[in-house]
Design a protein around this motif. Sequence first.
Motif, PDB file in Angstrom:
ATOM      1  N   THR A 190     -17.636  -3.521  -5.267  1.00 15.89           N
ATOM      2  CA  THR A 190     -17.271  -4.682  -5.794  1.00 15.89           C
ATOM      3  C   THR A 190     -17.192  -4.361  -7.485  1.00 15.89           C
ATOM      4  O   THR A 190     -16.405  -4.670  -8.649  1.00 15.89           O
ATOM      5  CB  THR A 190     -19.450  -5.144  -6.420  1.00 15.89           C
ATOM      6  OG1 THR A 190     -19.876  -4.938  -6.547  1.00 15.89           O
ATOM      7  CG2 THR A 190     -19.306  -6.049  -5.048  1.00 15.89           C
ATOM      8  N   ASP A 191     -16.745  -2.794  -7.495  1.00 17.49           N
ATOM      9  CA  ASP A 191     -16.859  -2.009  -8.379  1.00 17.49           C
ATOM     10  C   ASP A 191     -16.637  -0.589  -8.263  1.00 17.49           C
ATOM     11  O   ASP A 191     -16.952  -0.179  -6.514  1.00 17.49           O
ATOM     12  CB  ASP A 191     -17.507  -1.809  -9.967  1.00 17.49           C
ATOM     13  CG  ASP A 191     -18.853  -1.103  -9.713  1.00 17.49           C
ATOM     14  OD1 ASP A 191     -18.591   0.074 -10.087  1.00 17.49           O
ATOM     15  OD2 ASP A 191     -19.671  -1.318  -8.844  1.00 17.49           O
ATOM     16  N   ALA A 192     -15.230  -0.217  -8.871  1.00 17.17           N
ATOM     17  CA  ALA A 192     -14.551   1.243  -8.327  1.00 17.17           C
ATOM     18  C   ALA A 192     -15.271   1.989  -8.264  1.00 17.17           C
ATOM     19  O   ALA A 192     -15.596   3.286  -7.845  1.00 17.17           O
ATOM     20  CB  ALA A 192     -13.703   1.163  -9.229  1.00 17.17           C
ATOM     21  N   ALA A 193     -16.256   2.372  -8.822  1.00 20.57           N
ATOM     22  CA  ALA A 193     -17.824   4.015  -9.429  1.00 20.57           C
ATOM     23  C   ALA A 193     -17.581   4.179  -8.625  1.00 20.57           C
ATOM     24  O   ALA A 193     -17.423   5.641  -7.848  1.00 20.57           O
ATOM     25  CB  ALA A 193     -18.801   3.094 -10.221  1.00 20.57           C
ATOM     26  N   PRO A 194     -18.475   3.888  -7.631  1.00 22.89           N
ATOM     27  CA  PRO A 194     -18.654   4.619  -6.035  1.00 22.89           C
ATOM     28  C   PRO A 194     -17.669   5.159  -5.289  1.00 22.89           C
ATOM     29  O   PRO A 194     -17.590   6.357  -4.841  1.00 22.89           O
ATOM     30  CB  PRO A 194     -19.905   3.384  -5.139  1.00 22.89           C
ATOM     31  CG  PRO A 194     -19.817   1.787  -5.969  1.00 22.89           C
ATOM     32  CD  PRO A 194     -18.608   2.466  -6.850  1.00 22.89           C
TER      33      PRO A 194
ATOM     34  N   PHE B  20       0.714  -1.286  -0.448  1.00 24.26           N
ATOM     35  CA  PHE B  20      -0.195  -0.162  -0.034  1.00 24.26           C
ATOM     36  C   PHE B  20       1.726   1.395   0.155  1.00 24.26           C
ATOM     37  O   PHE B  20       1.801   1.362   0.330  1.00 24.26           O
ATOM     38  CB  PHE B  20      -0.908   0.315   1.144  1.00 24.26           C
ATOM     39  CG  PHE B  20      -2.130  -1.249   1.796  1.00 24.26           C
ATOM     40  CD1 PHE B  20      -2.423  -1.666   1.187  1.00 24.26           C
ATOM     41  CD2 PHE B  20      -1.407  -2.053   2.194  1.00 24.26           C
ATOM     42  CE1 PHE B  20      -3.540  -2.487   0.942  1.00 24.26           C
ATOM     43  CE2 PHE B  20      -2.269  -2.964   2.263  1.00 24.26           C
ATOM     44  CZ  PHE B  20      -3.057  -3.923   1.544  1.00 24.26           C
ATOM     45  N   SER B  21       0.205   2.294  -0.399  1.00 26.18           N
ATOM     46  CA  SER B  21       1.315   3.632  -0.618  1.00 26.18           C
ATOM     47  C   SER B  21       0.895   4.797   0.065  1.00 26.18           C
ATOM     48  O   SER B  21       1.827   5.173   0.605  1.00 26.18           O
ATOM     49  CB  SER B  21       0.710   4.396  -2.036  1.00 26.18           C
ATOM     50  OG  SER B  21      -0.257   4.812  -1.970  1.00 26.18           O
ATOM     51  N   GLY B  22       0.065   4.055   1.153  1.00 25.25           N
ATOM     52  CA  GLY B  22      -0.041   5.309   2.759  1.00 25.25           C
ATOM     53  C   GLY B  22      -0.992   5.639   2.249  1.00 25.25           C
ATOM     54  O   GLY B  22      -1.819   6.798   3.641  1.00 25.25           O
ATOM     55  N   ARG B  23      -1.719   5.825   1.077  1.00 21.09           N
ATOM     56  CA  ARG B  23      -3.419   6.530   1.158  1.00 21.09           C
ATOM     57  C   ARG B  23      -3.688   5.212   1.277  1.00 21.09           C
ATOM     58  O   ARG B  23      -3.818   4.684   1.938  1.00 21.09           O
ATOM     59  CB  ARG B  23      -3.593   6.909  -0.403  1.00 21.09           C
ATOM     60  CG  ARG B  23      -2.259   8.056  -1.294  1.00 21.09           C
ATOM     61  CD  ARG B  23      -2.425   7.981  -2.862  1.00 21.09           C
ATOM     62  NE  ARG B  23      -2.115   6.962  -3.779  1.00 21.09           N
ATOM     63  CZ  ARG B  23      -2.545   6.541  -4.215  1.00 21.09           C
ATOM     64  NH1 ARG B  23      -3.132   7.238  -5.200  1.00 21.09           N
ATOM     65  NH2 ARG B  23      -1.656   5.552  -5.228  1.00 21.09           N
ATOM     66  N   SER B  24      -5.443   6.139   0.985  1.00 21.00           N
ATOM     67  CA  SER B  24      -6.621   4.589   1.532  1.00 21.00           C
ATOM     68  C   SER B  24      -6.607   3.827   0.659  1.00 21.00           C
ATOM     69  O   SER B  24      -6.022   4.128  -0.293  1.00 21.00           O
ATOM     70  CB  SER B  24      -7.770   5.819   2.088  1.00 21.00           C
ATOM     71  OG  SER B  24      -8.174   6.463   2.668  1.00 21.00           O
ATOM     72  N   VAL B  25      -7.411   3.085   0.953  1.00 27.56           N
ATOM     73  CA  VAL B  25      -7.170   1.568   0.011  1.00 27.56           C
ATOM     74  C   VAL B  25      -8.717   1.404  -0.470  1.00 27.56           C
ATOM     75  O   VAL B  25      -9.126   1.113   0.145  1.00 27.56           O
ATOM     76  CB  VAL B  25      -6.590   0.890   0.508  1.00 27.56           C
ATOM     77  CG1 VAL B  25      -6.985  -0.600  -0.180  1.00 27.56           C
ATOM     78  CG2 VAL B  25      -5.091   0.954   1.076  1.00 27.56           C
ATOM     79  N   VAL B  26      -8.916   1.056  -1.357  1.00 29.47           N
ATOM     80  CA  VAL B  26     -10.440   0.579  -2.093  1.00 29.47           C
ATOM     81  C   VAL B  26      -9.504  -0.602  -2.532  1.00 29.47           C
ATOM     82  O   VAL B  26      -9.590  -1.059  -3.604  1.00 29.47           O
ATOM     83  CB  VAL B  26     -11.306   1.932  -3.051  1.00 29.47           C
ATOM     84  CG1 VAL B  26     -12.730   0.679  -3.958  1.00 29.47           C
ATOM     85  CG2 VAL B  26     -11.164   2.894  -2.961  1.00 29.47           C
ATOM     86  N   LEU B  27     -10.275  -2.261  -1.898  1.00 32.68           N
ATOM     87  CA  LEU B  27     -10.564  -3.296  -2.087  1.00 32.68           C
ATOM     88  C   LEU B  27     -11.504  -3.428  -3.101  1.00 32.68           C
ATOM     89  O   LEU B  27     -12.686  -3.412  -3.044  1.00 32.68           O
ATOM     90  CB  LEU B  27     -10.137  -4.221  -1.348  1.00 32.68           C
ATOM     91  CG  LEU B  27      -9.013  -4.044  -0.442  1.00 32.68           C
ATOM     92  CD1 LEU B  27      -9.017  -4.695   0.751  1.00 32.68           C
ATOM     93  CD2 LEU B  27      -7.690  -4.435  -1.287  1.00 32.68           C
ATOM     94  N   VAL B  28     -11.451  -3.189  -5.309  1.00 30.67           N
ATOM     95  CA  VAL B  28     -12.529  -3.694  -6.167  1.00 30.67           C
ATOM     96  C   VAL B  28     -12.240  -5.497  -6.267  1.00 30.67           C
ATOM     97  O   VAL B  28     -11.538  -5.880  -6.601  1.00 30.67           O
ATOM     98  CB  VAL B  28     -11.941  -2.780  -6.614  1.00 30.67           C
ATOM     99  CG1 VAL B  28     -13.316  -3.617  -7.697  1.00 30.67           C
ATOM    100  CG2 VAL B  28     -12.738  -1.553  -6.020  1.00 30.67           C
ATOM    101  N   GLY B  29     -13.630  -5.850  -6.489  1.00 32.23           N
ATOM    102  CA  GLY B  29     -13.194  -7.281  -7.348  1.00 32.23           C
ATOM    103  C   GLY B  29     -14.972  -7.939  -6.755  1.00 32.23           C
ATOM    104  O   GLY B  29     -15.805  -7.379  -6.329  1.00 32.23           O
TER     105      GLY B  29
END
Length: 382
Positions: free
Chosen positions: A354-358, A30-39
């Motif tokens: 489940t997807d990145a859009a939101p 992780f880069s240190g920013r917030s993380v969005v796990l998508v799948g």
Amino acid sequence: MTDFRPEAKVRVSHLRLSDFRNHADLALDFSGRSVVLVGQNGVGKTNVLEALSLLAPGRGFRRATLAEMARLGTGGFSVLAEVEGAFGAVRIGTGSVPGEPGRRVLVDGEPQKGSERLSDHLRLIWLIPAMDGLFIGSAGDRRRFLDRLVLAVDPAHGRRVSAYEQAVASRNRLLETRDADMAWLDAIETEIATTGVAVAAARRETVHCLTRLIETRPDGDGAFPRATVQLAGDVDTALDEAPAADVEDWLRADLRAGRSRDRAAGRTLVGAHRSDLSVRHAEKNMPASASSTGEQKALLTGLVLAQAALVTELTGSPPVLLLDEVAAHLDARRRRALVDLIAALGVQAFMTGTDAAPFEGFSGEAEIIVIPDVPAPNSGEF
Ligand SMILES: Nc1ncnc2c1ncn2[C@@H]1O[C@H](COP(=O)(O)OP(=O)(O)OP(=O)(O)O)[C@@H](O)[C@H]1O
Ligand SMILES: [Mg+2]
């Protein structure tokens, strides 16, 4: 390890799961920013958050057993993380080994006696779909929610609560036995009174601080309605009116006088295990339980964000947030406000979808990590 640096950022920079749930071996940087796990559904996004939730005292956010968390067909698992925190970089880890009771905890390769030391390096606050019904569910769930809030600022609270619960369970058992040893019963009731008042006082302190923060911190222009939180219970009311030592005396006397009542009921009818957390929508002056699904989610999210601010204020280091499916019930305005509030708090948040859009609103402030689909065990070419 370097010296404590207050106000330092706290970031998880690396996570490795071995035989944890569906993940045989998963390494994430992780880069240190917030993380969005998508799948897709079932790829193991929530499992990654659950693994992170084990890097705190307790059983993780699903409250599962060690055997349930080990990947099917294996006997044990491990979760290792690198954290940049108030003491510089540290490696913390936990896991289970077949045939060994309890979980292992490691800090920089050193085995630890319990999981409390994890809080020196990482404090976690989570919001998961199972909490959506918190305001309409049982008082026990709300108590557990509150106790986790307390635990995030006061790591000794976990021990305090379990000592209290054990004492109550001992009293209940003793009341069932004929010719119970009265001196023993007296001693247990003293223990219940002392630990019960300590538990209630710690909850009370957290609720006070939380109320102050809710009143003063930004609410995302009303996106996250302010909550009025209050403790409701006999010990809590007593603490409003009398000093702790007097409440202990009252509780001990009440337990003693209530032995036959409690024997008939089969449980202890007075004490800190009967408290509830009452939450209201402040502006509408409505109980949270009567608010809409989206309003309840927004109230809960607001509470969790206020708690994150409280942890930062009291410990000097921001917590890490685990927000599973947080976008699900939030409209576009609230999602935008969530991005802003997370940025204002300076915390690293782990989110799933489940997807990145939101999560488009996060643009530069979060990184999107796709968890690949894992083939079903019996799929493949014929
Ligand atoms: N002990 C275990 N061993 C192997 N697989 C497991 C174990 N426990 C759970 N799983 C599997 O892990 C998979 C992923 O679960 P998880 O809840 O993390 O999915 P998700 O990506 O969050 O999905 P969703 O989008 O539906 O929330 C599930 O299909 C579940 O069957
Ligand atoms: Mg999930």
